[in-house]
Design a protein around this motif. Structure first.
Motif, PDB file in Angstrom:
ATOM      1  N   SER A  24       0.823  -1.208   0.000  1.00 17.82           N
ATOM      2  CA  SER A  24       0.000   0.000   0.000  1.00 17.82           C
ATOM      3  C   SER A  24       0.852   1.251   0.000  1.00 17.82           C
ATOM      4  CB  SER A  24      -0.932   0.009   1.212  1.00 17.82           C
ATOM      5  OG  SER A  24      -1.847  -1.061   1.160  1.00 17.82           O
ATOM      6  N   ALA A  28       0.695   4.059  -2.874  1.00 25.67           N
ATOM      7  CA  ALA A  28      -0.025   5.258  -2.445  1.00 25.67           C
ATOM      8  C   ALA A  28       0.274   6.489  -3.305  1.00 25.67           C
ATOM      9  CB  ALA A  28       0.268   5.544  -0.976  1.00 25.67           C
ATOM     10  N   ASP A  33      -5.918   2.780  -4.094  1.00 24.98           N
ATOM     11  CA  ASP A  33      -6.490   2.420  -2.794  1.00 24.98           C
ATOM     12  C   ASP A  33      -6.455   0.900  -2.669  1.00 24.98           C
ATOM     13  OD1 ASP A  33      -7.848   2.273  -0.408  1.00 24.98           O
ATOM     14  OD2 ASP A  33      -9.822   2.652  -1.294  1.00 24.98           O
TER      15      ASP A  33
END
Length: 216
Positions: A24, A28, A33
């Motif tokens: 993640s 990012a 997401d």
């Protein structure tokens, strides 16, 4: 041409919270997401492939089909030249204790990375003091879409299998892996320095260049 990610939601085909955080953070900056297969309650498919690519694609397609969203999966491991590329796709399996390896009164299940490192060292020692200790870490990242499209990105870092294990900042086989051009193991290097040269960083750089070519 490779299909591109055109939405903000991406399923990370893992039930490992640490891996979700790592991936993640890497995605990012590109507005992606991430949600894990574990958070969605998706089952973990059996990894029946004989290569990193096969296993990564298997996991990515299973998650994409179940969630109805594009999914990203990875498969990685250590391959030792003198052992014919083992443990390879069975890297994690070598951490599992058998019943006869259990400590008295303790459950033998679970992963023991020191045990796995010792198995590799034992096999190398059987080949004599002049054995080739070259090895590599490999990482395959696979993206799959519910419609069946897929993309694969492979990364690797070459090095030497060192014994005894050194360092406390890594995980897995990091304490015995000395990357080319260094004298320290991955477990002795700082996180940022390791990330800059790791097999996963190599694979992610290729993914980003292909999936987000217009991103500065």
């Amino acid at each position: 041409m490779t299909r591109k990610l055109d939405g903000s939601k991406l399923v990370i085909a893992t039930h490992n919270a640490g891996k979700l955080r790592e991936i993640s953070a890497l995605l990012a900056p590109f507005g992606v997401d991430c949600v894990s297969a574990g958070e969605l309650g998706l089952p973990e498919p059996e990894e029946t492939g004989t290569t990193f690519v096969e296993n990564a694609l298997l996991k990515a397609h299973a998650a994409a089909k179940a969630a109805g969203l594009p999914a990203l999966a990875d498969d990685s491991g250590l391959s030792v030249t003198a052992l014919g590329g083992r443990p390879g796709v069975y890297t994690a399996d070598w951490t599992e204790r058998q019943w006869f390896e259990a400590e008295p009164g303790k459950d033998y299940k679970g992963r023991d990375w020191y045990l796995a490192m010792g198995k590799v060292e034992g096999l190398l020692c059987e080949k004599g003091p002049d054995v080739d200790r070259s090895c590599r870490f490999s990482c395959t990242l696979a993206i799959a879409w519910p419609e069946g499209d897929e993309a694969v990105y492979e990364g690797r870092v070459d090095g030497t299998f060192s014994w005894p294990p050194r360092g406390t900042m890594g995980f897995g086989y990091d304490p015995v892996f000395v990357p080319q051009g260094r004298n320290q193991t991955f477990a002795e290097l700082g996180l940022e320095e390791k990330k800059s040269m790791s097999h996963r960083a190599d694979a992610f750089a290729k993914l980003v260049a292909d999936q987000f070519p217009d991103t500065p």
